[in-house]
Write an enzyme that holds these catalytic residues in place. Sequence first.
Site, PDB file in Angstrom:
ATOM      1  N   LYS A  88       0.841  -1.204   0.000  1.00  0.00           N
ATOM      2  CA  LYS A  88       0.000   0.000   0.000  1.00  0.00           C
ATOM      3  C   LYS A  88       0.875   1.254   0.000  1.00  0.00           C
ATOM      4  O   LYS A  88       0.590   2.222  -0.718  1.00  0.00           O
ATOM      5  CB  LYS A  88      -0.959  -0.035   1.204  1.00  0.00           C
ATOM      6  CG  LYS A  88      -2.054  -1.082   0.999  1.00  0.00           C
ATOM      7  CD  LYS A  88      -2.889  -1.384   2.239  1.00  0.00           C
ATOM      8  CE  LYS A  88      -3.823  -2.555   1.905  1.00  0.00           C
ATOM      9  NZ  LYS A  88      -4.660  -2.990   3.026  1.00  0.00           N
ATOM     10  N   GLN A 136      -4.836  -1.514   9.137  1.00  0.00           N
ATOM     11  CA  GLN A 136      -4.680  -2.845   8.541  1.00  0.00           C
ATOM     12  C   GLN A 136      -5.308  -3.911   9.435  1.00  0.00           C
ATOM     13  O   GLN A 136      -5.028  -3.974  10.632  1.00  0.00           O
ATOM     14  CB  GLN A 136      -3.180  -3.137   8.310  1.00  0.00           C
ATOM     15  CG  GLN A 136      -2.908  -4.442   7.616  1.00  0.00           C
ATOM     16  CD  GLN A 136      -3.468  -4.493   6.194  1.00  0.00           C
ATOM     17  OE1 GLN A 136      -3.350  -3.537   5.428  1.00  0.00           O
ATOM     18  NE2 GLN A 136      -4.100  -5.597   5.846  1.00  0.00           N
ATOM     19  N   ASP A 167     -11.055   2.802   3.461  1.00  0.00           N
ATOM     20  CA  ASP A 167     -11.437   1.399   3.229  1.00  0.00           C
ATOM     21  C   ASP A 167     -12.940   1.227   3.028  1.00  0.00           C
ATOM     22  O   ASP A 167     -13.391   0.148   2.635  1.00  0.00           O
ATOM     23  CB  ASP A 167     -10.998   0.536   4.425  1.00  0.00           C
ATOM     24  CG  ASP A 167      -9.751  -0.275   4.118  1.00  0.00           C
ATOM     25  OD1 ASP A 167      -9.447  -0.469   2.917  1.00  0.00           O
ATOM     26  OD2 ASP A 167      -9.088  -0.711   5.068  1.00  0.00           O
TER      27      ASP A 167
END
Length: 286
Positions: A55, A99, A122
């Site tokens: 990422k 995460q 997200d």
Amino acid sequence: MSTGKIIDGKEIARQLRLQLHEEAQSLISEHGVTPGLAVVLVGNNPASHLYVRMKKQACVEVGITSYSHELPEETSEEALLSLIQTLNEHPAVHGILVQMPLPAHIRSQRILEAISPDKDADGFHPRNVGLLAVGAPLFRPCTPWGCMELLHSIGVKPAGQSAVVLGRSNIVGKPVALMLLAENATVTLCHSQTKQLPEMVRQADILISAMGQPELIRGDWLKPGAVVIDVGMNRRASDGKLCGDVAFQEALPKVAAITPVPGGVGPMTITMLMKNTLFSASRCVA
Ligand code: NDP
């Protein structure tokens, strides 16, 4: 023998990232806004470290500044909430990614709900989930959005088509079903209690599989000419190699198009995270 098209997710993601790079440059040069993504990692899960590295690398490629926060395994829930609060208020941070999975002593849902819905790169905050459900999405979850982009990239129009989704998780199955519905597909959502799965799969003009079951879907389950997006990321028991939920070699001659594993959905997921971050930054100048 005729063969289906292999949907090259890597190449489609590469092209999308070039476009996103241009968007990032114009945000910087025309508006003085440098898009920023905070990447928060707790603990030592090796797969999570790999994903976070990928990422951060994508951020470099696109021209997004990443702010890395790597915290020890024993970080308390309160400490993580406090960091998220700081990031929520930080003007240089447009997107926040925590995460998953988090260590067991931290309640993931509490963390996801603490992220500002306006920085929810997200797309997992309940407000964004609700907005997607009512057909007014703001931040969309990355993997399902990537699946939709792959369909669009090969000219598939879901309207009026029979779309079958395998898996009902909050991160893939449910949201991709909502996205297909929003594009007027007739959607069937299957899960582990579904009876006669092969019959269900046979109905699909568009099949999206997100079960995590190595090569469960056989070639003869598929409707000829179907388009298959295989989200599954599994290790094949016989040789330990990565494979999808669909037996790719059996499926290829039957389908109109199919994503490979790896190299299909995977590269799109991180690209859509970049897109969400840029979208968030662009809201600052709108
Ligand atoms: P989950 O384990 O959260 O969900 C799996 C879903 O599949 C559940 O709804 C489950 O049903 C259903 N399911 C499992 N077995 C069967 C079966 N035999 N028949 C029918 N349905 C079944 O997984 P995720 O949604 O998180 O991920 C799914 C897959 O996608 C995994 O392989 C994962 O690695 C991959 N993935 C890939 C990503 C990428 O970027 N490429 C990103 C995210 C995930 P039930 O609800 O009844 O238990």
